[in-house]
Design a protein around this motif. Structure first.
Motif, PDB file in Angstrom:
ATOM      1  N   LYS A 258      -6.875   0.000  -0.204  1.00 43.44           N
ATOM      2  CA  LYS A 258      -7.213   1.206  -1.663  1.00 43.44           C
ATOM      3  C   LYS A 258      -9.295   0.308  -1.291  1.00 43.44           C
ATOM      4  O   LYS A 258      -9.557   1.395  -1.239  1.00 43.44           O
ATOM      5  N   HIS A 259      -9.516  -1.049  -1.164  1.00 38.79           N
ATOM      6  CA  HIS A 259     -10.311  -1.368  -1.175  1.00 38.79           C
ATOM      7  C   HIS A 259      -9.974  -3.111  -0.618  1.00 38.79           C
ATOM      8  O   HIS A 259      -9.453  -3.353  -0.771  1.00 38.79           O
ATOM      9  N   ASN A 260     -11.478  -3.074   0.066  1.00 42.19           N
ATOM     10  CA  ASN A 260     -11.178  -4.857   0.653  1.00 42.19           C
ATOM     11  C   ASN A 260     -12.976  -4.846   0.652  1.00 42.19           C
ATOM     12  O   ASN A 260     -13.923  -4.331   0.829  1.00 42.19           O
ATOM     13  N   PHE A 261     -12.839  -6.016  -0.084  1.00 40.82           N
ATOM     14  CA  PHE A 261     -14.223  -6.702  -0.088  1.00 40.82           C
ATOM     15  C   PHE A 261     -15.138  -7.716   1.421  1.00 40.82           C
ATOM     16  O   PHE A 261     -13.739  -9.162   0.847  1.00 40.82           O
ATOM     17  N   PHE A 262     -16.060  -8.114   1.646  1.00 39.55           N
ATOM     18  CA  PHE A 262     -15.885  -8.941   2.270  1.00 39.55           C
ATOM     19  C   PHE A 262     -16.771  -9.783   1.550  1.00 39.55           C
ATOM     20  O   PHE A 262     -18.263  -9.153   1.192  1.00 39.55           O
TER      21      PHE A 262
ATOM     22  N   MET B 256      -8.424  -2.099   6.148  1.00 34.56           N
ATOM     23  CA  MET B 256      -8.688  -1.207   5.850  1.00 34.56           C
ATOM     24  C   MET B 256      -7.777  -0.188   4.830  1.00 34.56           C
ATOM     25  O   MET B 256      -8.260   0.344   4.353  1.00 34.56           O
ATOM     26  N   PRO B 257      -7.505   0.373   6.357  1.00 33.35           N
ATOM     27  CA  PRO B 257      -6.165   1.506   6.237  1.00 33.35           C
ATOM     28  C   PRO B 257      -4.957   1.249   5.519  1.00 33.35           C
ATOM     29  O   PRO B 257      -4.014   1.874   5.040  1.00 33.35           O
TER      30      PRO B 257
ATOM     31  N   TYR C 156       0.939  -1.047  -0.137  1.00 32.65           N
ATOM     32  CA  TYR C 156       0.478  -0.260  -0.323  1.00 32.65           C
ATOM     33  C   TYR C 156       0.726   1.394   0.207  1.00 32.65           C
ATOM     34  O   TYR C 156       0.302   2.407  -0.815  1.00 32.65           O
TER      35      TYR C 156
END
Lengths: 556, 167
Positions: free
Chosen positions: A127-131, A123-124, A90
């Protein structure tokens, strides 16, 4: 046709042209690993010794190829072991997709065995995350993750997939691989102002960041420098963007930058920052940064503009396309007085060159330069050895320097070197220190298992050299917990892992061993014994500016 | 330091509020108030954030929000061009000696008594934050038992809407 979630996942990865993934199996990804078994002819899985090593390997793979690196880990500790690797990617804007398993949806939120809220944790640092809570969304989520990882400013994306989603059935329709979002040049108004500033400048300096490499803009930087008679420097992340031998290139600037590069930046009347973010390590004291310079800042990430340094002209856009516009519009200029001034800085830099016959960092890196070729990847860990590598290694092509700049992750190097070697198909040299190497040396097992031709050069000074250097200079020589004094025998250690190991105390011996290692196709470890009081110089003291630059070791 | 209000249109997913709030936290931006709710289109939620800062901070906040995949649109709601309201419930002591005073304050501020008991009463008041602050100040002497403020909600004046900006 109905397929299981894990089958959909692997087919979607294949659809994205993924042919290698790094990872480590576990209870909540066992279905994914079963599917990997079925597809082993299409996707090669590299089993590391630790999930952190897998994350760094995916990162190294992405840095050298420009493709998305993929890492897989199980839930709980598997997922948390990725955290340092994801944060590293990141901070250095490396495209990566991390896939984690999780406990079944019905067990989520109950502190189940090996359950962790990895989307919350990352999360920080993504760039993005998904569940993924519905199998119907899985394929499109994976595609979206790849789009996000690659588009604009690249970065890591995490997908957390509960076990019941991996086993649930759904329809799968293959699609073409995702392409990154369309690139665009900066807006015309900004361009016009930038052109005016460039035409008016007498002392232009181009500051390359990592964005020049990820934005494939090396040729454009060179062309703009040529047309405007600029000199070029780079941040740590920009190392390898411009060939070391390029006549306009002054090297890295900043805390441990080349004297000429830092001085030219300090005295420039125009700084054109390209894909850089004015990190505190690159600028020193921001209040005293380049006092007479106007600044043009080109970056794909609008949030970088005016974030760390207020700029005269911010250009948000793809660096390659934006530079192309500038090259077309600026006047051709000559700045002989500026070039003469810079030549003076170069002369001054030469006077501070270390010229000792012994085994020292400068000579070790010079020897590496002689033995490697233009395609060899140089990976590093973090500390003094990293700065010496950034300062003295010669590069002819971009994407040949793999190092953790933003996060400064000790233990990054070996995993990253393995991933970089697999990605590039070329030889890799890991320049490391005894401190950093001690953090993640377990990946030697991976290098041996997969016959990875990585040459590990340990600059062993028996201390945590970078912290020691600060303690010497700023903490009254109080060497608090930086003297390692360990009894580790690195030669035996290499042999225990099944690799070759050598200890060198003479340059001639090192040269011979390094050449032999590079000629072979197996991992080799070479330990170089250096003095504990070698320093990385020049140095801008923390919070200091060019007025405070230290160019010589006290007492030398 | 100025006060700013921004409306952030976000995808109506779980976790979005967390992402937005977390960005403010990790980058050291202070939130004065934050409210969130579904919009007229259930696909989107609207987050209204009030914060104190300067133009540079505002620009940086908007740029950082803009990068988030769940953020669809951001609109600054400037004071002169927006209607801004906050709703507050205030429970105070009901004391015979003050009864008339309480009634007059409630009346002057066009507040409402929504729960009345012999020992305590609850007042509802809406308005801009400055009005609310003034009201709270005045009722302090009656003895405030507890306060619950919603935080700021705001809409731009005129026919425009945040959803129409994206369509």
């Amino acid at each position: 046709m109905k397929l299981s979630g894990s089958e959909i996942l692997i087919r979607t990865l294949i659809e994205q042209n993924v042919d290698v993934v790094f990872g480590y199996p576990g209870g909540q990804v066992i279905n994914i690993y079963d599917t990997l078994y079925e597809h082993q002819n299409e996707i090669k899985h590299i089993l590391t010794a630790h999930e952190q090593g897998a994350a760094h390997a995916a990162d190294g793979y992405a840095r050298v190829t420009g493709k998305v690196g993929v890492v897989i880990a199980t839930s709980g500790p598997g997922a948390t072991n990725l955290v340092t690797g994801i944060a590293t990617a990141y901070l250095d804007s490396v495209p990566m997709v991390a896939i984690t398993g999780n406990v079944s949806c019905s067990l989520i939120g109950r502190d189940s065995f090996q359950e962790v809220d990895i989307t919350g944790i990352t999360m920080p640092i993504t760039k993005h995350n998904f569940f993924v809570n519905r199998v119907s969304k899985l394929a499109d989520t994976v595609r979206e993750a790849f789009r996000l990882a690659m588009s604009d400013r690249p970065g890591p994306v995490l997908i957390d997939i509960p076990k019941d989603i991996q086993t649930a059935l759904w329809d799968y329709e293959p699609q073409d691989a995702i392409v990154p979002d369309e690139k665009y040049a900066a807006h015309d108004d900004g361009l016009a102002e930038a052109v005016r500033l460039i035409n008016e400048a007498e002392k232009p300096y181009i500051y390359c960041g990592g964005g020049v490499i990820s934005g494939d803009a090396s040729e454009e930087v060179k062309a703009l420098a040529e047309k405007t008679d600029s000199v070029i420097g780079c941040s740590f992340m920009g190392v390898s963007a411009i060939p070391t031998a390029h006549e306009r290139f002054l090297g890295m600037q900043g805390m441990h930058g080349h004297y000429a590069s830092s001085m030219a930046q300090h005295h420039a009347d125009l700084i054109i920052a390209v894909g850089a973010r004015f990190s505190d390590r690159a600028t020193g004291n921001k209040a005293k940064y380049a006092p007479n310079a106007k600044i043009i800042h080109i970056d794909i990430d609008n949030a970088e503009i005016d974030k760390n340094i207020p700029v005269t002209c911010g250009l948000c856009g793809d660096v390659k396309l934006t530079l192309g516009e500038l090259i077309a519009q600026v006047e051709k200029k000559q700045h002989p007085a500026w070039q003469k001034e810079v030549a003076g800085y170069r002369e001054e830099e030469k006077r501070h060159e270390v010229k000792r016959e012994s085994m020292n960092p400068q000579n070790v890196i010079a020897c590496i330069n002689r033995c490697k070729d233009a395609d060899t990847v140089i990976a590093t860990d973090v500390g003094q050895h990293q700065m010496w590598a950034a300062q003295y290694c010669d590069f002819a092509k971009p994407r040949k320097f793999v190092s953790s700049g933003g996060l400064g992750t000790m233990g990054f190097g070996l995993g990253a070197a393995i991933g970089a070697q697999i990605g590039s198909g070329k030889k890799a040299i890991l320049v490391t220190g005894d401190g950093s190497f001690g953090m993640c040396l377990n990946e030697l097992a991976t290098a041996v298992s997969y016959h990875i031709p990585v040459v590990i050069v340990i600059l062993n000074n028996g201390v945590l050299g970078m912290v020691r250097q600060w303690q010497t200079l700023f903490f009254n020589q109080h060497y608090s917990n930086t003297v390692l004094d360990r009894k580790t025998d690195f030669v035996k250690l290499a042999e225990a892992f099944g690799a070759k190991g050598y200890r060198c105390t003479e340059m001639a011996d090192f040269s011979e061993k390094l050449q032999a290692a590079l000629a072979g196709n197996e991992p080799v470890l070479i330990e170089c014994l250096i003095d504990k009081d070698e320093m990385v110089l020049p140095m801008l003291p923390p919070g200091g500016s060019m007025d405070d630059i230290i160019v010589e070791r006290p007492g030398d | 330091m100025e006060k700013y209000i921004i409306a952030v249109l976000v995808k109506n997913h779980f976790g979005v509020l967390n992402r937005v709030a977390s960005m403010f936290r990790r980058r050291g931006f202070n939130i004065d108030t934050l409210t969130v709710g579904e919009t007229e289109d259930p696909e989107y939620s609207r987050i209204t954030v009030a914060f104190t800062g300067d133009d540079k901070i505002k620009t940086q906040i908007c740029s950082q929000l803009n990068k988030m995949p769940d953020v669809v649109h951001i609109k600054e709601l400037e004071k002169g061009d927006s209607v801004i309201r906050e709703l507050v419930l205030i429970k105070i002591n009901n004391n015979k000696a003050f009864k008339q005073d309480i009634m007059s304050v409630v009346d002057i501020f066009r507040a409402k008594i929504i729960d009345y008991g012999t020992s305590a009463l609850t007042i509802e008041i809406t308005g801009e934050s400055s009005k609310i602050d003034a009201f709270i100040d005045l009722v302090k002497e009656f003895g405030i038992i507890e306060i619950c403020r919603t935080g700021i909600v705001a809409l731009q004046r005129g026919t425009g809407s945040i959803l129409s900006d994206i369509k």
